[in-house]
Design a protein around this motif. Sequence first.
Motif, PDB file in Angstrom:
ATOM      1  N   GLY A 139      10.959  40.587   3.455  1.00  0.00           N
ATOM      2  CA  GLY A 139      11.393  40.347   4.826  1.00  0.00           C
ATOM      3  C   GLY A 139      11.090  38.971   5.364  1.00  0.00           C
ATOM      4  O   GLY A 139      11.524  38.633   6.467  1.00  0.00           O
ATOM      5  N   VAL A 140      10.353  38.144   4.619  1.00  0.00           N
ATOM      6  CA  VAL A 140      10.012  36.798   5.102  1.00  0.00           C
ATOM      7  C   VAL A 140      11.194  35.863   4.851  1.00  0.00           C
ATOM      8  O   VAL A 140      11.655  35.730   3.714  1.00  0.00           O
ATOM      9  CB  VAL A 140       8.754  36.255   4.404  1.00  0.00           C
ATOM     10  CG1 VAL A 140       8.527  34.788   4.784  1.00  0.00           C
ATOM     11  CG2 VAL A 140       7.539  37.100   4.767  1.00  0.00           C
ATOM     12  N   GLY A 141      11.681  35.234   5.905  1.00  0.00           N
ATOM     13  CA  GLY A 141      12.804  34.320   5.770  1.00  0.00           C
ATOM     14  C   GLY A 141      12.522  32.913   6.259  1.00  0.00           C
ATOM     15  O   GLY A 141      13.296  31.991   6.000  1.00  0.00           O
ATOM     16  N   LYS A 142      11.389  32.741   6.963  1.00  0.00           N
ATOM     17  CA  LYS A 142      11.091  31.441   7.561  1.00  0.00           C
ATOM     18  C   LYS A 142      10.693  30.395   6.528  1.00  0.00           C
ATOM     19  O   LYS A 142      10.998  29.208   6.671  1.00  0.00           O
ATOM     20  CB  LYS A 142       9.974  31.595   8.597  1.00  0.00           C
ATOM     21  CG  LYS A 142       9.657  30.311   9.364  1.00  0.00           C
ATOM     22  CD  LYS A 142       8.363  30.411  10.156  1.00  0.00           C
ATOM     23  CE  LYS A 142       8.473  31.296  11.372  1.00  0.00           C
ATOM     24  NZ  LYS A 142       7.249  31.238  12.219  1.00  0.00           N
ATOM     25  N   VAL A 143       9.963  30.821   5.490  1.00  0.00           N
ATOM     26  CA  VAL A 143       9.465  29.888   4.481  1.00  0.00           C
ATOM     27  C   VAL A 143       9.718  30.451   3.090  1.00  0.00           C
ATOM     28  O   VAL A 143       9.994  31.646   2.921  1.00  0.00           O
ATOM     29  CB  VAL A 143       7.948  29.621   4.661  1.00  0.00           C
ATOM     30  CG1 VAL A 143       7.678  28.906   5.970  1.00  0.00           C
ATOM     31  CG2 VAL A 143       7.150  30.913   4.569  1.00  0.00           C
ATOM     32  N   ALA A 144       9.588  29.573   2.089  1.00  0.00           N
ATOM     33  CA  ALA A 144       9.780  29.961   0.695  1.00  0.00           C
ATOM     34  C   ALA A 144       8.669  29.326  -0.133  1.00  0.00           C
ATOM     35  O   ALA A 144       8.031  28.348   0.301  1.00  0.00           O
ATOM     36  CB  ALA A 144      11.145  29.491   0.188  1.00  0.00           C
ATOM     37  N   PRO A 145       8.396  29.858  -1.329  1.00  0.00           N
ATOM     38  CA  PRO A 145       7.388  29.236  -2.186  1.00  0.00           C
ATOM     39  C   PRO A 145       7.650  27.741  -2.377  1.00  0.00           C
ATOM     40  O   PRO A 145       8.787  27.312  -2.582  1.00  0.00           O
ATOM     41  CB  PRO A 145       7.522  30.014  -3.502  1.00  0.00           C
ATOM     42  CG  PRO A 145       7.973  31.373  -3.059  1.00  0.00           C
ATOM     43  CD  PRO A 145       8.921  31.115  -1.927  1.00  0.00           C
ATOM     44  N   GLY A 146       6.573  26.967  -2.264  1.00  0.00           N
ATOM     45  CA  GLY A 146       6.667  25.515  -2.375  1.00  0.00           C
ATOM     46  C   GLY A 146       6.707  24.800  -1.036  1.00  0.00           C
ATOM     47  O   GLY A 146       6.467  23.588  -0.979  1.00  0.00           O
ATOM     48  N   ASP A 147       7.002  25.512   0.050  1.00  0.00           N
ATOM     49  CA  ASP A 147       7.047  24.875   1.365  1.00  0.00           C
ATOM     50  C   ASP A 147       5.647  24.464   1.819  1.00  0.00           C
ATOM     51  O   ASP A 147       4.655  25.168   1.576  1.00  0.00           O
ATOM     52  CB  ASP A 147       7.629  25.835   2.409  1.00  0.00           C
ATOM     53  CG  ASP A 147       9.135  25.988   2.296  1.00  0.00           C
ATOM     54  OD1 ASP A 147       9.781  25.144   1.639  1.00  0.00           O
ATOM     55  OD2 ASP A 147       9.673  26.968   2.863  1.00  0.00           O
ATOM     56  N   HIS A 148       5.574  23.332   2.525  1.00  0.00           N
ATOM     57  CA  HIS A 148       4.340  22.910   3.176  1.00  0.00           C
ATOM     58  C   HIS A 148       4.263  23.582   4.540  1.00  0.00           C
ATOM     59  O   HIS A 148       5.258  23.602   5.290  1.00  0.00           O
ATOM     60  CB  HIS A 148       4.310  21.394   3.352  1.00  0.00           C
ATOM     61  CG  HIS A 148       4.113  20.648   2.073  1.00  0.00           C
ATOM     62  ND1 HIS A 148       3.739  19.317   2.027  1.00  0.00           N
ATOM     63  CD2 HIS A 148       4.209  21.046   0.784  1.00  0.00           C
ATOM     64  CE1 HIS A 148       3.628  18.924   0.782  1.00  0.00           C
ATOM     65  NE2 HIS A 148       3.918  19.952   0.003  1.00  0.00           N
ATOM     66  N   VAL A 149       3.084  24.119   4.868  1.00  0.00           N
ATOM     67  CA  VAL A 149       2.948  24.867   6.117  1.00  0.00           C
ATOM     68  C   VAL A 149       1.590  24.585   6.751  1.00  0.00           C
ATOM     69  O   VAL A 149       0.633  24.175   6.081  1.00  0.00           O
ATOM     70  CB  VAL A 149       3.083  26.392   5.884  1.00  0.00           C
ATOM     71  CG1 VAL A 149       4.465  26.744   5.371  1.00  0.00           C
ATOM     72  CG2 VAL A 149       2.004  26.927   4.935  1.00  0.00           C
ATOM     73  N   VAL A 150       1.517  24.819   8.062  1.00  0.00           N
ATOM     74  CA  VAL A 150       0.239  24.986   8.740  1.00  0.00           C
ATOM     75  C   VAL A 150       0.222  26.392   9.309  1.00  0.00           C
ATOM     76  O   VAL A 150       1.266  26.995   9.568  1.00  0.00           O
ATOM     77  CB  VAL A 150       0.000  23.935   9.851  1.00  0.00           C
ATOM     78  CG1 VAL A 150      -0.001  22.534   9.274  1.00  0.00           C
ATOM     79  CG2 VAL A 150       1.023  24.055  10.957  1.00  0.00           C
TER      80      VAL A 150
END
Length: 365
Positions: free
Chosen positions: A73-84
């Motif tokens: 259900g997660v659509g905002k980010v994907a593996p490899g994305d940089h996040v805080v």
Amino acid sequence: MKITAAVARATAAPLSLESLEIEAPRDGEILVRVVATGICHTDIAMRDQTYPVPQPIVLGHEGAGVVEAIGRGVGKVAPGDHVVMSYNSCGSCDSCHEHRPNYCHDFFQHNFAGVRHDGSTALRRGGEVIHANFFGQSSFATHALCHERNVVKVRNDVPLELLGPLACGIQTGAGAVINSFALRPGETIAVFGVGSVGLSAVMAARVAGATTIVAIDTNAQRLALAQTLGATHVVDAKTQDAIAAIMAATGTGTTYALETTAIPRVIRTAIESLAPRGTCGILGASTLDTEITLNAMHLMTAGRSLRGIIEGDSTPDVFVPRLIELFRQGRFPFDKLVTFYPFDRINDAIHDAETGKVVKPIVRM
């Protein structure tokens, strides 16, 4: 999987670096490989049970890293994305529906309970339960589980190790000025306490066009830093009368006062430094029984206001990228607040924050 985390096991005691097991992400959760985490005074307050979070617990709530896995259900980010990773919220109360998640009706459960909303925790040490989900992340660790609601995707051409504090302390100070006060060019502000939150407010006031920015503290080094970051006047509260100094600088008091210390007598001083129709915002982490005594006539007859501010009235998905862009343009140099530590020196970093030796410590994993 196995991770290393700093665990708080006793009030006011050093954190212990331990090998723990972390679950795979559930629906709506995100596994982040933590690159670095800021240390905030809220972490210290929770270690010391100012608000009674359960122990043992992994604290940390200014994490930055790289997405390793996502739940269904997660659509905002994907593996490899940089996040805080920022604060968490329920997503279903009136405040959340009105895009004010910082005033989520269930804010304490989602950020301080030490468990998921269903009462479970993602961390174990063998058969021992370790509390987690602090601010929806518990990022004093090499890996953290966060949620789609409290993760912010960021651009990958800025130093990721710098960005974690934008998700709490820095967005709190800057957001108070830009979002809560909506300070306009030509207005004036006094900032009481110039740690990382107060200095972020000073930088934001400069960005917003304040003509008088008064920084008040008892730490001479921090006052000197405040001047380099935009303060037009500084007041050493050990040797100067803050109200008299503010009146001398402004004539009638400031349009806004921001109080970051949570000390009742300082809050009263901040209010008494306001011009007619001025507003004072308070955002320091106080104890649960802290009370403030005010002069009602002073507040009422000149239309002054007092309000609480959480997380700078920020929607992190919107505000954090804006702060990053201001940083890229050289207009919000929050890197000048930062001192880096390796993860195995996290207790040194906490001590240096407590004693005022550094402004904003960040531990690198």
